[in-house]
Scaffold this motif. Structure first.
Motif, PDB file in Angstrom:
ATOM      1  N   ILE A  32      44.881  52.422  19.821  1.00 23.17           N
ATOM      2  CA  ILE A  32      44.123  51.386  20.523  1.00 23.17           C
ATOM      3  C   ILE A  32      44.493  51.419  21.998  1.00 23.17           C
ATOM      4  N   LEU A  33      43.491  51.367  22.839  1.00 23.54           N
ATOM      5  CA  LEU A  33      43.728  51.281  24.278  1.00 23.54           C
ATOM      6  C   LEU A  33      43.947  49.810  24.654  1.00 23.54           C
ATOM      7  N   TYR A  34      45.111  49.526  25.232  1.00 17.65           N
ATOM      8  CA  TYR A  34      45.399  48.196  25.767  1.00 17.65           C
ATOM      9  C   TYR A  34      45.528  48.318  27.283  1.00 17.65           C
ATOM     10  N   PHE A  35      44.803  47.503  28.006  1.00 17.98           N
ATOM     11  CA  PHE A  35      44.868  47.563  29.459  1.00 17.98           C
ATOM     12  C   PHE A  35      44.454  46.220  30.061  1.00 17.98           C
ATOM     13  N   ARG A  36      44.784  46.059  31.359  1.00  9.84           N
ATOM     14  CA  ARG A  36      44.475  44.811  32.059  1.00  9.84           C
ATOM     15  C   ARG A  36      43.451  45.075  33.162  1.00  9.84           C
ATOM     16  N   VAL A  37      42.533  44.156  33.260  1.00 12.14           N
ATOM     17  CA  VAL A  37      41.475  44.233  34.265  1.00 12.14           C
ATOM     18  C   VAL A  37      41.608  43.039  35.209  1.00 12.14           C
ATOM     19  N   ARG A  38      41.489  43.307  36.503  1.00 13.05           N
ATOM     20  CA  ARG A  38      41.507  42.200  37.479  1.00 13.05           C
ATOM     21  C   ARG A  38      40.321  42.381  38.426  1.00 13.05           C
ATOM     22  N   VAL A  39      39.450  41.402  38.425  1.00 17.46           N
ATOM     23  CA  VAL A  39      38.260  41.397  39.286  1.00 17.46           C
ATOM     24  C   VAL A  39      38.103  40.000  39.854  1.00 17.46           C
ATOM     25  N   PRO A  40      37.934  39.870  41.170  1.00 16.38           N
ATOM     26  CA  PRO A  40      37.737  38.530  41.745  1.00 16.38           C
ATOM     27  C   PRO A  40      36.602  37.781  41.042  1.00 16.38           C
ATOM     28  N   ILE A  41      36.791  36.500  40.849  1.00 22.05           N
ATOM     29  CA  ILE A  41      35.815  35.687  40.124  1.00 22.05           C
ATOM     30  C   ILE A  41      34.427  35.819  40.734  1.00 22.05           C
ATOM     31  N   LYS A  42      34.365  35.856  42.053  1.00 24.39           N
ATOM     32  CA  LYS A  42      33.059  35.914  42.719  1.00 24.39           C
ATOM     33  C   LYS A  42      32.333  37.231  42.467  1.00 24.39           C
ATOM     34  N   ASN A  43      33.059  38.257  42.021  1.00 24.32           N
ATOM     35  CA  ASN A  43      32.442  39.569  41.786  1.00 24.32           C
ATOM     36  C   ASN A  43      32.109  39.830  40.315  1.00 24.32           C
ATOM     37  N   GLN A  44      32.347  38.858  39.455  1.00 27.85           N
ATOM     38  CA  GLN A  44      32.101  39.055  38.028  1.00 27.85           C
ATOM     39  C   GLN A  44      30.673  38.638  37.663  1.00 27.85           C
ATOM     40  N   PRO A  45      30.047  39.362  36.719  1.00 29.53           N
ATOM     41  CA  PRO A  45      28.689  39.005  36.300  1.00 29.53           C
ATOM     42  C   PRO A  45      28.680  37.664  35.564  1.00 29.53           C
ATOM     43  N   LEU A  46      27.558  36.977  35.641  1.00 31.60           N
ATOM     44  CA  LEU A  46      27.420  35.656  35.033  1.00 31.60           C
ATOM     45  C   LEU A  46      26.519  35.729  33.808  1.00 31.60           C
ATOM     46  N   TYR A  47      26.897  34.992  32.794  1.00 28.42           N
ATOM     47  CA  TYR A  47      26.063  34.857  31.600  1.00 28.42           C
ATOM     48  C   TYR A  47      25.016  33.776  31.851  1.00 28.42           C
ATOM     49  N   ARG A  48      23.744  34.176  31.841  1.00 31.02           N
ATOM     50  CA  ARG A  48      22.619  33.260  32.074  1.00 31.02           C
ATOM     51  C   ARG A  48      22.801  32.474  33.374  1.00 31.02           C
TER      52      ARG A  48
END
Length: 395
Positions: free
Chosen positions: A104-120
């Motif tokens: 299993i690949l375990y990893f951490r992702v960090r992306v500024p909140i303003k750059n994350q896609p929005l659901y609906r």
């Protein structure tokens, strides 16, 4: 939220985990025996490529080193593909191989909140950092919140990261949502780990717009990685069977719709031929011109319909196997509250294509009878011509 479960918790923080199916599609159709040296080599190569691509992605801040439990877990599975735009049924259906990794690949992702896609378009991204577990089929995304408050957009950025990473490694990562049109790419349920006073079994404490909120039967002890590993052990096998069942379910419904549409066209062409004008009405020529090629089209449709029925029968057997094992893994891991969220039977058990089969049989019988009549007539004409020729030659 249940008052008896989380009344005045000492620590209101929680881990929230979302599950999804994200398949690692191989570039070519390959088949290897489960546990074979070739399979291990294929999985090892894929793991190395994916880790290299993860390390190179600026959004990935940490990749956990691979573990070794001594068990060969890699496997390839045949998944179906369909093309709604193809008019030829044989060309509209195909398949590809999906790889489940050895580990299993375990990893951490960090992306500024303003750059994350929005659901609906809901601006409720809960964090800029996520811990991810992926085995090539089942995906789990976890993050920490100061309190339990539902969100719609949490974790969706991970799909973007993994699709880019897979492409960089030479593969394709494809999401399988509950329906093709669903914008919520995760399974419609949230798994929550509380800091203290967990229930003795999985318990639902309410619902949000995306599904039930379930409290896990263990607390936030140890690291966030250990917590996600516990969750992954609970849900991964169910997600694997869910993925295979959902894929077959989609194929069955595609074939069902195409079969019904094609059967309707066969009946329409039969009606048009039966309703055409007859001699001595000179307008018969217009009708014959309009219906030119209709018999060839009918025969092609009939061949496609037989193919569709055969494929549906094959897919239903594979679907039934996945459905059976899915039910077993749900029961074995105490995930009964997630059964609705992992549903793969949208009418598959009750599917009835008898009218399609009847259309094929009746139309094919009619065409065969017509061919027999034409052949008999042609034979009679040939016999008469032969008899006439014999008379002329014997005079």
């Amino acid at each position: 939220m249940s008052a008896e479960l989380l009344a005045k918790p000492k620590d209101p923080s929680v881990y929230v985990c979302r599950m999804a199916v994200l398949t690692l599609r191989l570039p070519e159709a390959v088949e290897h025996s489960y546990g074979s040296p070739e399979m291990s080599k294929l999985a090892s190569e894929a793991d190395a490529r994916l880790r290299k691509a993860l390390d190179a992605d600026a959004r990935v801040i940490e990749v956990e080193p691979p573990g070794d439990n001594g068990i060969a877990n890699a496997a390839t599975y045949y998944f179906t593909s369909t093309d709604q735009e193809q008019s030829d049924l044989a060309e509209a259906t195909g398949g590809y191989q999906v790889l489940r990794l050895d580990g299993i690949l375990y990893f951490r992702v960090r992306v500024p909140i303003k750059n994350q896609p929005l659901y609906r378009n809901i601006s409720d991204v809960p964090t800029d950092e996520y811990l991810v577990a992926w085995d090539g089929i089942s995906l789990a995304v976890q993050w920490r919140q100061d309190k339990l408050s539902p969100t719609g957009s949490g974790g969706h950025v991970v799909f973007d990261v993994l699709k880019d990473v897979a492409a960089e490694a030479g593969y394709t990562a494809e999401n399988i949502a509950c329906t093709a049109s669903c914008l919520h790419e995760f399974v419609h349920a949230e798994l929550v780990t509380v800091a203290d006073s967990p229930p003795d079994q999985l318990r639902t404490i309410g619902r949000t717009t995306i599904g039930p909120v379930c409290i896990l039967p263990f607390s936030m002890q140890g690291t966030d990685l250990e917590n996600l590993q516990r969750i992954e052990r609970m849900v991964s096998y169910s997600l694997n069977y869910y993925a295979r069942g959902r894929n077959r379910e989609d194929a069955i419904h595609f074939l069902e719709q195409r079969a019904r549409d094609d059967a309707a066209e066969v009946l329409y062409l039969s009606y048009e031929r039966a309703a055409r004008r007859r001699w001595p009405n000179p307008a018969v020529l217009l009708d014959l011109w309009r219906l030119r090629g209709s018999r060839f089209r009918t025969r092609k449709l009939l061949a496609g319909l037989w193919l569709a029925l055969a494929l549906v029968d094959s897919h239903r057997r594979n679907w039934a196997e996945a459905d059976e094992f899915l039910a077993e893994t749900i029961a074995d891991n105490g995930l009964e509250l997630l059964a609705d969220s992992l549903e793969i039977d949208r009418g598959v058990k009750d599917l009835d294509l008898s009218i399609v089969r009847s259309t094929i049989e009746r139309t094919a019988t009619h065409l065969e009878s017509r061919l027999v009549v034409l052949a008999t007539f042609a034979g009679a004409v040939a016999a008469l011509a032969g008899a006439g020729l014999t008379v002329l030659l014997t005079k």
